[in-house]
Enzyme design. Structure first.
Site, mmCIF file in Angstrom:
data_model
loop_
_atom_site.group_PDB
_atom_site.id
_atom_site.type_symbol
_atom_site.label_atom_id
_atom_site.label_comp_id
_atom_site.label_asym_id
_atom_site.label_seq_id
_atom_site.Cartn_x
_atom_site.Cartn_y
_atom_site.Cartn_z
ATOM 1 N N CYS A 1 0.835 -1.173 -0.176
ATOM 2 C CA CYS A 1 0.024 0.090 0.087
ATOM 3 C C CYS A 1 0.852 1.253 -0.008
ATOM 4 C CB CYS A 1 -0.977 -0.017 1.255
ATOM 5 S SG CYS A 1 -2.381 1.063 0.943
ATOM 6 N N GLU B 1 -1.601 -9.312 4.449
ATOM 7 C CA GLU B 1 -1.454 -9.691 5.805
ATOM 8 C C GLU B 1 -3.113 -9.651 6.348
ATOM 9 O OE1 GLU B 1 -1.451 -5.119 5.880
ATOM 10 O OE2 GLU B 1 -0.730 -6.571 4.688
ATOM 11 N N HIS C 1 -3.457 -5.319 0.776
ATOM 12 C CA HIS C 1 -3.052 -5.913 2.300
ATOM 13 C C HIS C 1 -2.913 -7.283 2.112
ATOM 14 C CE1 HIS C 1 -2.408 -1.952 3.997
ATOM 15 N NE2 HIS C 1 -3.517 -1.621 3.283
#
Length: 182
Positions: free
Chosen positions: A73, A163, A161
């Site tokens: 990002c 994660e 993202h």
């Protein structure tokens, strides 16, 4: 053991990036983005997301450490901005669940996700033009550059993202990055 350091750009998911790497058996730690480049000992770096491209500390210096870098990002936007690309305001805005089309199935970071994957991404700001030497490796209906790569310099970025749980194949992105770092 592979050591990948997560650079904290003060984003809300930095601890999840660290945890994803740790859970894969990677030696990892979170460091602040003001850490001097010469103090970093790592086989690879993750530049985390964050709220403000004006508050990136020493991230530009980290691009010269001659280790693979994964920008997530804001981290990807930093890589693009520092190396001559262009970052601008996204047309879509905030967080959304997005289908991403993988444009290069040979790309070491996202190629294994081809032909497409579902991700959780913020598009408040985004890369509008990739820097010289980079290829656009993924796109979506709301963002022209969802991922970019310069495998010759081992520099990679994703707008999304990997994660977070909402990203379907996020762990695979981290596994692929670990393979690049090894």
């Amino acid at each position: 053991m592979t050591r990948i350091v997560v650079v904290d750009n003060h984003g809300q998911f930095t601890h999840l990036e660290h945890r994803a790497l740790r859970d894969m058996g990677v030696e990892t730690e979170i460091i602040d983005n003001t850490t001097p480049a010469e103090e970093i000992d790592a086989d690879g770096l993750v530049l985390s997301g964050g709220p403000d491209i004006e508050n990136i500390g020493n991230c530009a210096d980290y691009l010269d450490l001659d280790v693979p870098v994964l920008g997530i990002c804001l981290g990807m936007q930093v890589v693009a901005d520092e190396l001559g690309g262009r970052v601008g305001e996204g047309e879509y805005g905030g967080y959304a669940d997005v289908t991403v089309e993988i444009l290069d199935d040979e790309d070491p970071l996202v190629g294994s996700l081809a032909p497409e994957t579902r991700v959780w991404a913020s598009h408040a700001d985004e890369v509008k033009e990739v820097p010289e030497g980079f290829a656009r490796t993924a796109r979506s209906d709301v963002c022209g550059v969802e991922a970019m790569a310069d495998p010759d310099r081992d520099l990679y970025g994703v707008q999304w993202h990997p994660e977070v749980a909402h990203t379907e194949e996020g762990e695979e992105v981290f596994e692929n990055f670990r393979a690049v770092c090894e």
